[in-house]
Enzyme design. Sequence first.
Site, mmCIF file in Angstrom:
data_model
loop_
_atom_site.group_PDB
_atom_site.id
_atom_site.type_symbol
_atom_site.label_atom_id
_atom_site.label_comp_id
_atom_site.label_asym_id
_atom_site.label_seq_id
_atom_site.Cartn_x
_atom_site.Cartn_y
_atom_site.Cartn_z
ATOM 1 N N ASP A 1 0.836 -1.204 0.000
ATOM 2 C CA ASP A 1 0.000 0.000 0.000
ATOM 3 C C ASP A 1 0.869 1.252 0.000
ATOM 4 O O ASP A 1 1.964 1.256 0.567
ATOM 5 C CB ASP A 1 -0.919 -0.035 1.244
ATOM 6 C CG ASP A 1 -2.107 0.888 1.110
ATOM 7 O OD1 ASP A 1 -2.326 1.452 0.014
ATOM 8 O OD2 ASP A 1 -2.838 1.049 2.100
ATOM 9 N N ASN B 1 -10.347 -2.991 -6.678
ATOM 10 C CA ASN B 1 -9.514 -2.061 -7.457
ATOM 11 C C ASN B 1 -10.055 -1.812 -8.872
ATOM 12 O O ASN B 1 -9.685 -0.834 -9.519
ATOM 13 C CB ASN B 1 -8.061 -2.551 -7.553
ATOM 14 C CG ASN B 1 -7.252 -2.341 -6.296
ATOM 15 O OD1 ASN B 1 -6.291 -3.056 -6.009
ATOM 16 N ND2 ASN B 1 -7.622 -1.334 -5.504
HETATM 17 C C1 FPP Z 1 -1.492 0.120 -3.512
HETATM 18 O O1 FPP Z 1 -1.086 1.455 -3.550
HETATM 19 C C2 FPP Z 1 -0.995 -0.646 -4.639
HETATM 20 C C3 FPP Z 1 -1.762 -1.240 -5.588
HETATM 21 C C4 FPP Z 1 -3.220 -1.207 -5.605
HETATM 22 C C5 FPP Z 1 -1.146 -1.992 -6.678
HETATM 23 C C6 FPP Z 1 0.085 -2.743 -6.354
HETATM 24 C C7 FPP Z 1 0.845 -2.902 -7.582
HETATM 25 C C8 FPP Z 1 2.187 -2.884 -7.704
HETATM 26 C C9 FPP Z 1 3.111 -2.814 -6.578
HETATM 27 C C10 FPP Z 1 2.786 -2.923 -9.039
HETATM 28 C C11 FPP Z 1 2.447 -4.105 -9.846
HETATM 29 C C12 FPP Z 1 2.737 -5.367 -9.140
HETATM 30 C C13 FPP Z 1 3.145 -6.469 -9.759
HETATM 31 C C14 FPP Z 1 3.272 -7.732 -8.991
HETATM 32 C C15 FPP Z 1 3.473 -6.476 -11.174
HETATM 33 P P1 FPP Z 1 -2.216 2.545 -3.698
HETATM 34 O O2 FPP Z 1 -2.394 2.843 -5.134
HETATM 35 O O3 FPP Z 1 -3.443 2.102 -3.001
HETATM 36 O O4 FPP Z 1 -1.564 3.757 -2.959
HETATM 37 P P2 FPP Z 1 -2.326 4.899 -2.130
HETATM 38 O O5 FPP Z 1 -3.049 4.220 -1.013
HETATM 39 O O6 FPP Z 1 -1.199 5.756 -1.653
HETATM 40 O O7 FPP Z 1 -3.228 5.611 -3.086
#
Ligand code: FPP
Length: 247
Positions: free
Chosen positions: A21, A69
């Site tokens: 996150d 998501n």
């Molecule tokens: C959460 O941060 C992250 C995600 C919803 C996606 C995770 C994806 C990756 C790390 C990259 C792709 C992964 C692979 C395995 C190829 P957020 O967007 O919720 O951050 P925020 O809470 O600060 O908005």
Amino acid sequence: MSLKEQIDLTRLPKHIAVIMDGNGRWAKQQGKNRIFGHTNGVNAVRETSEACAELGVQHLTMYAFSAENWNRPQIEVSALMTLLLKTINGELKTLMKNDIRLGAIGDIDALPKGVAKELREAIEKTSGGKRMELILALSYGGKNEILRAVKQIALQVQKNEIGLHEITEDLISDNLYTAGRPDPELLIRTSGEMRVSNFLLWQLAYAEFYFTDKFWPEFNKEELYKAIIDYQNRERRFGKTSEQIKQ
Ligand code: FPP
């Protein structure tokens, strides 16, 4: 003594689950867009996988895309899917070289066809990997996973294949996406949020939770070592008393 040296390799969690996150907030801090955060998040996925494999962790499950998501802005969903495809293709050789097999949990059919196809091929190509399993949770939701298991079991009952007395905790586990893997002993969540967010609801029943304020792109081997050391300092009682555990 370095952090790595402080880890007791005989008491490693067999399975670590991670809620990655804070990509968006990290990117904002840098004055960049959210996609930049996700792109940098891939480096943390690589570091964490490498560190787990080096230590001897058997299964590592990463929450890469939740069922919820899909409700993000279309442009972000597309970018995440493109990044996923690029990452699978880009990391395939490294996974094979390091004897790591790829796995996936979640509604894989809900992913764009091209992504689902590459993912399935990568899972097949790395299926011989013995060192560790890297499991990506994609279009994954814990409640939906339990619902799906209930329906599968109900169908077996309806067809008289099993009786009610045969519905056990093990049977439920066997009908989850994670069938055949041990439950995670350690859950890590980055970015200071303290929620489970519909992740592995059944499987986390007895997991130790570790929260860090680091945003996911800032997570690295040293941060993982800290989480494992913290885990190893906990007393896992499974409902018993401290005295019983020490006996
Ligand atoms: C959460 O941060 C992250 C995600 C919803 C996606 C995770 C994806 C990756 C790390 C990259 C792709 C992964 C692979 C395995 C190829 P957020 O967007 O919720 O951050 P925020 O809470 O600060 O908005």
